[in-house]
Design an enzyme around this catalytic site. Sequence first.
Site, PDB file in Angstrom:
ATOM      1  N   LYS A 120       0.831  -1.212   0.000  1.00 26.43           N
ATOM      2  CA  LYS A 120       0.000   0.000   0.000  1.00 26.43           C
ATOM      3  C   LYS A 120       0.858   1.251   0.000  1.00 26.43           C
ATOM      4  O   LYS A 120       0.624   2.185  -0.786  1.00 26.43           O
ATOM      5  CB  LYS A 120      -0.934  -0.007   1.213  1.00 26.43           C
ATOM      6  CG  LYS A 120      -1.988   1.109   1.217  1.00 26.43           C
ATOM      7  CD  LYS A 120      -1.547   2.394   1.883  1.00 26.43           C
ATOM      8  CE  LYS A 120      -1.400   2.239   3.371  1.00 26.43           C
ATOM      9  NZ  LYS A 120      -1.108   3.540   4.047  1.00 26.43           N
ATOM     10  N   ASP A 138      -6.171   0.835   1.408  1.00 22.54           N
ATOM     11  CA  ASP A 138      -6.006   0.844   2.858  1.00 22.54           C
ATOM     12  C   ASP A 138      -7.291   0.335   3.488  1.00 22.54           C
ATOM     13  O   ASP A 138      -8.174  -0.169   2.795  1.00 22.54           O
ATOM     14  CB  ASP A 138      -5.640   2.245   3.357  1.00 22.54           C
ATOM     15  CG  ASP A 138      -6.746   3.260   3.097  1.00 22.54           C
ATOM     16  OD1 ASP A 138      -7.818   2.880   2.570  1.00 22.54           O
ATOM     17  OD2 ASP A 138      -6.550   4.448   3.426  1.00 22.54           O
TER      18      ASP A 138
END
Length: 228
Positions: A120, A138
Site C-alpha cells: 500500500k 487501505d
Amino acid sequence: MSKDEVALILQNLENLFPHASCELIYHNLFELLIAVSLSAQTTDKAVNKVTPNLFAAYPDALSLSQASQIDVQKIIQTIGLSHNKSKNIIALSKILIEKYQGEVPREQEQLESLPGVGRKTANVILTEGYHIPRLPVDTHVERVSKRMGIVDQNASVLQVELKLMECIDESKWHQAHHLFLFMGRYKCLAKNPKCEDCFYKDKCKYDKKPLKLSLIHISEPTRQAEIS
C-alpha cells in the site's frame, strides 16, 4: 458489478467529496515516503502534527540516516508504534543513501524492499509521488468497496486492489483511491457509519445499518376485535 455501475458510484463520491486528495503534508518525495510510512495505524492528522519538527531536524535521507533513534522516537512518540517506526525510517534512509543516491526509488519491488514499506505504501508513492497509475488499498478503501458490493466480502487486500483496477479505468485509479478513502474516513466509518443520508444506503451490504422504525397504528375497531 459492471464498470458503468462503479463509474456512477465514483461520480456520486466525487459530488460528495469534490476536493478529495492526499491529506498528508509533504514537500518532496522523501517527505512523502516518510509521512506515508508513519501513517500506518494512525491518522494523517496525527502524522501532520509531528512531521514539521521531524523534517526540520532531518530534512533529507542523509541527515535521517545519521539520526539517533532515541531522538527520532521522541519527535514522533505521539503517533504510536514510535519505536518501530523510528527504527524503520532511519533504516530506510540508510538504504536510500547506500543504494539509491539518496533518492526515492520508483520501482514497486525496490520500494517494498525498504523497511516498513508494504504494498500500500509503495502504491501511494508511485501514484502520488511519481504519477504512475496505481490504486492503493487501505482499510478505508477496503471497507467501502466491500460494503458497496464492488468486491467480495471475503476478498483479500490484494484481491480488492486487483478487482478495483479491473472495473475502474486506469486514468481514474488515483482519484478513485482518494474518493473511497474519504468516504471511509468521513462517512462510511468502521463503527457508527453515517448511513442516514448516504446515497448508497439502499444498496449497501453493511448489515448493521440503523433502521428507521415506523409505528404501526392499529385502528380502534381492529384493536377491539383483537382484544375480544
